[in-house]
Design a protein around this motif. Structure first.
Motif, PDB file in Angstrom:
ATOM      1  N   LEU A 287       0.833  -1.207   0.000  1.00  0.00           N
ATOM      2  CA  LEU A 287       0.000   0.000   0.000  1.00  0.00           C
ATOM      3  C   LEU A 287       0.869   1.259   0.000  1.00  0.00           C
TER       4      LEU A 287
ATOM      5  N   VAL B 190      -0.384   4.341   6.196  1.00  0.00           N
ATOM      6  CA  VAL B 190      -1.394   3.489   5.552  1.00  0.00           C
ATOM      7  C   VAL B 190      -1.890   2.387   6.489  1.00  0.00           C
TER       8      VAL B 190
ATOM      9  N   SER C 169      -4.054   2.403   9.015  1.00  0.00           N
ATOM     10  CA  SER C 169      -5.512   2.399   9.164  1.00  0.00           C
ATOM     11  C   SER C 169      -6.180   1.871   7.900  1.00  0.00           C
ATOM     12  N   LEU C 170      -5.724   2.335   6.733  1.00  0.00           N
ATOM     13  CA  LEU C 170      -6.259   1.849   5.469  1.00  0.00           C
ATOM     14  C   LEU C 170      -6.026   0.350   5.326  1.00  0.00           C
TER      15      LEU C 170
ATOM     16  N   TYR D 148      -8.544  -1.640   7.322  1.00  0.00           N
ATOM     17  CA  TYR D 148      -9.864  -1.642   6.708  1.00  0.00           C
ATOM     18  C   TYR D 148      -9.885  -2.525   5.459  1.00  0.00           C
ATOM     19  N   LEU D 149      -8.793  -2.531   4.702  1.00  0.00           N
ATOM     20  CA  LEU D 149      -8.738  -3.394   3.524  1.00  0.00           C
ATOM     21  C   LEU D 149      -8.697  -4.867   3.915  1.00  0.00           C
TER      22      LEU D 149
ATOM     23  N   GLN E 285      -6.239   3.733  -4.940  1.00  0.00           N
ATOM     24  CA  GLN E 285      -6.861   3.055  -3.797  1.00  0.00           C
ATOM     25  C   GLN E 285      -8.119   2.311  -4.225  1.00  0.00           C
TER      26      GLN E 285
END
Length: 437
Positions: A262, A278, A280-281, A284-285, A333
């Motif tokens: 990411l 990244v 947190s992203l 979630y992914l 994204q």
């Protein structure tokens, strides 16, 4: 082997144990890489430390699974290992947080991770063996679908919880880097406390509530050498174990290095700052991936029982591989979200369809008394990819100048190489009397 038919109570008990173990593994997948990034920026060093899971899983499940087959205990063959492993794994989860919070050096943090991996693998084979021990061959696809569903729901729960806590920490501290914000608040301890609670609670539940069938009398016990030779001599075992090693290595390329992937795609490099940005992203992914795995898991179990083992496994593998081929060209994204979502559906089908295979082959070859050792080897071929992906994947990325994107096409190729092995398994869809010899 004595059984009482299909029992939803037993299946749900095993599913709860699978849920708790997945919470534990998700804690490792979701937080270990960004926490290690506080110590080092080297993909090789981080990958090698995380690969300890694979090294431990390569040896402990086959050996303890072998031993559990012949264990004579009033507490059962599998449950004593589940109790001990679950308690130690819960303690180890708390030690990981405590060590990081106390500022232990890299080697100390690596040792706590190693203790966690060892504790989790003390009962990996026994957990897997309980399903074919207690569920008849024709019902295993349905049981696998339910267990797989709850396993991946455990991942989703932990990733969602960690993502929520990071968002909350960012809002309170104003820190833009998610994991750094989480470390500045008391919220960092919550995922570790919750994981410990689930690991210990599920182990106690299975130990006291789920009853094992009476252990079969083993007239001709395989010694360790015969056990390993039988995997080579009966080529279906060898083909399946090899194929599973390949598709799990593909998965672990993404699972271990997702934050690096990411950071590279979205920010151009996987520096400590970009990885933490990244986090947190990434959580979630991972949660999204697990949602789509759940979507694929139950149909995968149904397809396995109704439409055929070979077709369901190959279908899942292809759906998982295609988004990875696209991964080389991904730049946004949104594209990452779509690719992981589709891959998750394929992975759910593949997991639900592949879990019962060893149990059915043991039924075929009249080896049902030996589920512990063969599912131990089953787990070794899921652990070897962690070792290989962590070390080889990290080395490939470093050799590619920090280009994490290169892991996508390599992962797709590994899955595609596995599919012919499944297609040419002779006994995968054959029903009837067990084959002799």
């Amino acid at each position: 082997m004595e059984r009482k038919g299909f029992s939803w109570g037993v299946v749900l008990g095993l599913a709860l144990l699978g849920f708790s173990r997945s919470v534990g593994w998700a804690l490792n997948k979701g937080l270990s890489f960004p926490l290690l990034s506080s110590y080092t920026g080297s993909a090789f060093v981080k990958g090698t430390i995380l690969a300890m899971e694979g090294f431990i899983g390569l040896f402990v499940p086959p050996l303890l699974g072998y031993y559990s087959d012949t264990l004579k205990s009033r507490h059962g063959r599998r449950r004593p290992f589940i109790m001990a492993g679950g308690l130690l794994a819960g303690i180890a989860a708390l030690m990981i947080y405590t060590g990081y919070a106390m500022g232990v050096p890299l080697w100390g943090f690596a040792l706590t991770l190693g203790f966690f991996y060892l504790s989790m693998h003390l009962y990996t084979a026994q957990y897997r063996a309980l399903m074919p021990d207690t569920v008849e061959s024709g019902q295993r696809g349905k049981a696998s679908g339910v267990i797989t569903l709850l396993e991946w729901a455990g991942n989703l729960f932990l990733f969602g919880l960690a993502g929520f806590l990071i968002a909350k920490a960012v809002a309170e501290t104003g820190e833009s880097e998610g994991i750094k914000a989480l470390a500045q608040t008391p919220y960092l301890r919550i995922p570790f406390l919750v994981t410990a609670l689930f690991l210990i609670g599920a182990a106690l539940f299975v130990y006291f509530i789920v009853k094992e069938p009476k252990a079969p009398e083993i007239e001709e016990n395989e010694n360790l050498g015969a056990y390993l030779r039988s995997i080579v001599e009966k080529r279906d075992f060898l083909k399946f174990y090899t194929a599973q090693t390949l598709w799990w290595m593909s998965f672990e390329f993404i699972g271990i290095f997702l934050y690096g992937i990411l950071a590279y795609i979205l920010h151009g490099s996987a520096t400590e700052e970009n990885v933490k940005a990244v986090t947190s992203l990434g959580l979630y992914l991972m949660a999204l991936f697990n949602v789509t795995v759940l979507i694929g898991a139950l149909p995968g179990g149904i397809i396995y029982d109704k439409l055929g083992r070979r077709l369901s496994i190959i279908l899942g593998g292809l759906i998982f591989a295609i988004p990875q081929l696209w991964g080389w060209f991904i730049t946004t994204q949104t594209q990452i979200v779509i690719a992981l979502g589709v891959a998750g559906i394929g992975w759910g089908v593949l997991m639900a369809a592949s879990y019962p295979v060893i149990g059915d082959l043991l039924t075929k070859f009249q080896k049902e008394a030996f589920t512990g050792r063969y599912y131990g080897f089953f787990e070794a071929t899921r652990s070897l990819p962690v070792l290989l992906a962590g070390v080889i994947g990290g080395a490939i990325v470093d050799l590619a100048g920090g280009n994490y994107r290169v892991l996508f096409p390599i992962g797709a190729l590994l899955v595609l190489l596995a599919m012919p092995m499944i297609w040419y398994m002779k006994n995968l869809d054959v029903e009837g009397n067990a084959e002799k010899g």
